[in-house]
Design a protein around this motif. Structure first.
Motif, PDB file in Angstrom:
ATOM      1  N   UNK A 184       0.788  -1.235   0.000  1.00 30.86           N
ATOM      2  CA  UNK A 184       0.000   0.000   0.000  1.00 30.86           C
ATOM      3  C   UNK A 184       0.817   1.281   0.000  1.00 30.86           C
ATOM      4  N   UNK A 185       2.078   1.238   0.405  1.00 30.11           N
ATOM      5  CA  UNK A 185       2.887   2.456   0.492  1.00 30.11           C
ATOM      6  C   UNK A 185       4.026   2.425  -0.508  1.00 30.11           C
ATOM      7  N   UNK A 186       4.380   3.583  -1.026  1.00 28.78           N
ATOM      8  CA  UNK A 186       5.496   3.697  -1.959  1.00 28.78           C
ATOM      9  C   UNK A 186       6.757   4.039  -1.159  1.00 28.78           C
ATOM     10  N   UNK A 187       7.502   3.017  -0.801  1.00 27.54           N
ATOM     11  CA  UNK A 187       8.733   3.205  -0.039  1.00 27.54           C
ATOM     12  C   UNK A 187       9.832   2.363  -0.663  1.00 27.54           C
ATOM     13  N   UNK A 188      11.080   2.723  -0.383  1.00 27.76           N
ATOM     14  CA  UNK A 188      12.218   1.982  -0.916  1.00 27.76           C
ATOM     15  C   UNK A 188      12.429   0.689  -0.129  1.00 27.76           C
ATOM     16  N   UNK A 189      13.284  -0.176  -0.642  1.00 25.36           N
ATOM     17  CA  UNK A 189      13.577  -1.437   0.045  1.00 25.36           C
ATOM     18  C   UNK A 189      14.196  -1.185   1.420  1.00 25.36           C
ATOM     19  N   UNK A 190      15.074  -0.179   1.494  1.00 31.70           N
ATOM     20  CA  UNK A 190      15.700   0.133   2.774  1.00 31.70           C
ATOM     21  C   UNK A 190      14.662   0.627   3.783  1.00 31.70           C
ATOM     22  N   UNK A 191      13.748   1.505   3.325  1.00 29.63           N
ATOM     23  CA  UNK A 191      12.691   1.996   4.207  1.00 29.63           C
ATOM     24  C   UNK A 191      11.775   0.856   4.650  1.00 29.63           C
ATOM     25  N   UNK A 192      11.525  -0.086   3.745  1.00 27.95           N
ATOM     26  CA  UNK A 192      10.700  -1.246   4.086  1.00 27.95           C
ATOM     27  C   UNK A 192      11.360  -2.064   5.189  1.00 27.95           C
ATOM     28  N   UNK A 193      12.657  -2.297   5.070  1.00 25.24           N
ATOM     29  CA  UNK A 193      13.396  -3.038   6.097  1.00 25.24           C
ATOM     30  C   UNK A 193      13.408  -2.275   7.421  1.00 25.24           C
ATOM     31  N   UNK A 194      13.562  -0.950   7.363  1.00 37.55           N
ATOM     32  CA  UNK A 194      13.612  -0.141   8.587  1.00 37.55           C
ATOM     33  C   UNK A 194      12.269  -0.165   9.314  1.00 37.55           C
ATOM     34  N   UNK A 195      11.166  -0.054   8.572  1.00 35.60           N
ATOM     35  CA  UNK A 195       9.843  -0.079   9.188  1.00 35.60           C
ATOM     36  C   UNK A 195       9.568  -1.431   9.827  1.00 35.60           C
ATOM     37  N   UNK A 196       9.882  -2.514   9.116  1.00 38.98           N
ATOM     38  CA  UNK A 196       9.651  -3.852   9.651  1.00 38.98           C
ATOM     39  C   UNK A 196      10.507  -4.111  10.885  1.00 38.98           C
ATOM     40  N   UNK A 197      11.774  -3.671  10.832  1.00 39.59           N
ATOM     41  CA  UNK A 197      12.669  -3.875  11.969  1.00 39.59           C
ATOM     42  C   UNK A 197      12.201  -3.079  13.189  1.00 39.59           C
ATOM     43  N   UNK A 198      11.724  -1.855  12.970  1.00 44.38           N
ATOM     44  CA  UNK A 198      11.230  -1.030  14.081  1.00 44.38           C
ATOM     45  C   UNK A 198       9.985  -1.653  14.715  1.00 44.38           C
ATOM     46  N   UNK A 199       9.086  -2.166  13.871  1.00 46.55           N
ATOM     47  CA  UNK A 199       7.878  -2.803  14.386  1.00 46.55           C
ATOM     48  C   UNK A 199       8.215  -4.074  15.155  1.00 46.55           C
ATOM     49  N   UNK A 200       9.144  -4.863  14.622  1.00 40.40           N
ATOM     50  CA  UNK A 200       9.564  -6.087  15.304  1.00 40.40           C
ATOM     51  C   UNK A 200      10.239  -5.763  16.633  1.00 40.40           C
ATOM     52  N   UNK A 201      11.057  -4.704  16.662  1.00 37.97           N
ATOM     53  CA  UNK A 201      11.734  -4.318  17.897  1.00 37.97           C
ATOM     54  C   UNK A 201      10.735  -3.875  18.963  1.00 37.97           C
ATOM     55  N   UNK A 202       9.697  -3.175  18.540  1.00 38.65           N
ATOM     56  CA  UNK A 202       8.684  -2.715  19.489  1.00 38.65           C
ATOM     57  C   UNK A 202       7.957  -3.900  20.135  1.00 38.65           C
ATOM     58  N   UNK A 203       7.530  -4.861  19.311  1.00 42.91           N
ATOM     59  CA  UNK A 203       6.819  -6.022  19.852  1.00 42.91           C
ATOM     60  C   UNK A 203       7.745  -6.874  20.730  1.00 42.91           C
TER      61      UNK A 203
END
Length: 285
Positions: A258-277
C-alpha cells in the motif's frame, strides 16, 4: 471561411471564457489544464519515425565503409543487416542531413523530457470540475469522466502511495456513478444551469490524501494495539512467538503493497515494528 469581422468576435468569446477560468476561486478551475496525452504520444511517434529513417541511413553508410569491427563489438555490427543497394556516402552524409538530424534529436529529447514531466504531475478528472465540464458540450458524460486535467499548482506524484491512487480512482468512479444515475433520471439536468447555479467541485486529490492518512493511522493503531493486548494476556512463549511473527509478516506485507517506499525503508519499518513487539514481550515476561 471566416471573415475579418468574425475573428475579433471569436477572440472576444474565448477571452470571456478564459477570463472566468483565470479568475475562478476554486483551484480545480484555476489550475486545471488538459494534458493531451494521446497527442503528445503521436508527436513522439512521428519524431521517432523520422529519426529512425535517418538512423537507418547513417548505419548503412557506416557499414558500407568496410572498416574492421572492434573485437568486443558492443553494438553487434557484424550481425547487422545490410541493404542490397546503398548510395554513395557522399550522397547520404551531407551537411543538410546533419542539421536535420540535430534538429529532430533536439525536438525528440525535449518532447520526451516534457512528456515525462507532464506524466508525473497530479491529475484529476474533468468530471470533478462541474464548471469546466459544462463548457465541453462536445463530450459525453463518460468522455468527461475519462478526460484528465493536470494540477499545475501541485508537486509531482512520484511519492504518492498506491493506496492513495486507489482511493483517488474509487472517488472518481463514485462521482461518475452518481452523476450517471442523475442523467438517467433527468437527461437535461447536467446540460442546463441557471445563472446563479452553485457549481459542484470534488477535490479528489485532497480527499484521497485525507482519507488515506486516516485509514493508515487506524491500521497502524490496530497493528499496535491488538498484538500488545494479546501478548499482555499470554505467558506461553510459543503463543507469543506466533503472535509476533504473524503480526510482523502481515504488517510488512501491507506496508509493501500500500505504500510507496524503498527497500531500505521497508526493512527499517519492519525492523522497528519487530523491535517494538519484542521489547514489549520481554517486559511482560
Amino acid at each position: 471561411m471566416e471573415t475579418s469581422t468574425q475573428h475579433p468576435q471569436k477572440a472576444v468569446q474565448k477571452f470571456c471564457k478564459h477570463w472566468q477560468s483565470a479568475t475562478a476561486d476554486n483551484n480545480l478551475t484555476l489550475h486545471g489544464f488538459r494534458r493531451f496525452k494521446t497527442t503528445h504520444l503521436l508527436n513522439l511517434r512521428f519524431l521517432e519515425d523520422e529519426i529512425a529513417e535517418l538512423d537507418h541511413t547513417i548505419y548503412q553508410a557506416g557499414l558500407g565503409l568496410g572498416l574492421d569491427i572492434s573485437p568486443t563489438d558492443r553494438l553487434g555490427l557484424k550481425h547487422s543487416k545490410k541493404d542490397a543497394h546503398v548510395p554513395e556516402i557522399s550522397e547520404t552524409i551531407t551537411r543538410d542531413l546533419v542539421l536535420k538530424l540535430r534538429d529532430l534529436l533536439k525536438q525528440y529529447d525535449d518532447s520526451l523530457a516534457a512528456f515525462n514531466n507532464i506524466m508525473s504531475m497530479e491529475t484529476f478528472s474533468l468530471l470533478d470540475d462541474e464548471r469546466q465540464s459544462s463548457l465541453r458540450t462536445d463530450l459525453s458524460l463518460h468522455e468527461v469522466y475519462k478526460t484528465r486535467l493536470l494540477r499545475v499548482d501541485l508537486g509531482p506524484r512520484s511519492r504518492t502511495d498506491p493506496f492513495q491512487r486507489w482511493l483517488h480512482k474509487w472517488l472518481r468512479t463514485f462521482r461518475y456513478w452518481r452523476l450517471s444515475k442523475i442523467a438517467q433520471g433527468n437527461p437535461e439536468a447536467l446540460a442546463s444551469f441557471k445563472k446563479d447555479h452553485q457549481w459542484s467541485y470534488q477535490n479528489t486529490t485532497l480527499a484521497a490524501y485525507i482519507i488515506g492518512r486516516l485509514i493508515t493511522t487506524v491500521i497502524t493503531a490496530i497493528f499496535l494495539i491488538i498484538p500488545l493486548a494479546i501478548l499482555s494476556h499470554q505467558s506461553l512463549k510459543d503463543t507469543q512467538l506466533v503472535v509476533i511473527s504473524s503480526s510482523i509478516l502481515i504488517f510488512s506485507f501491507l506496508v509493501a503493497v500500500t505504500l510507496r517506499i524503498s527497500n531500505f525503508e521497508m526493512m527499517a519499518v519492519s525492523a522497528a515494528y519487530a523491535a517494538l513487539l519484542s521489547a514489549f514481550m520481554s517486559n511482560v515476561s
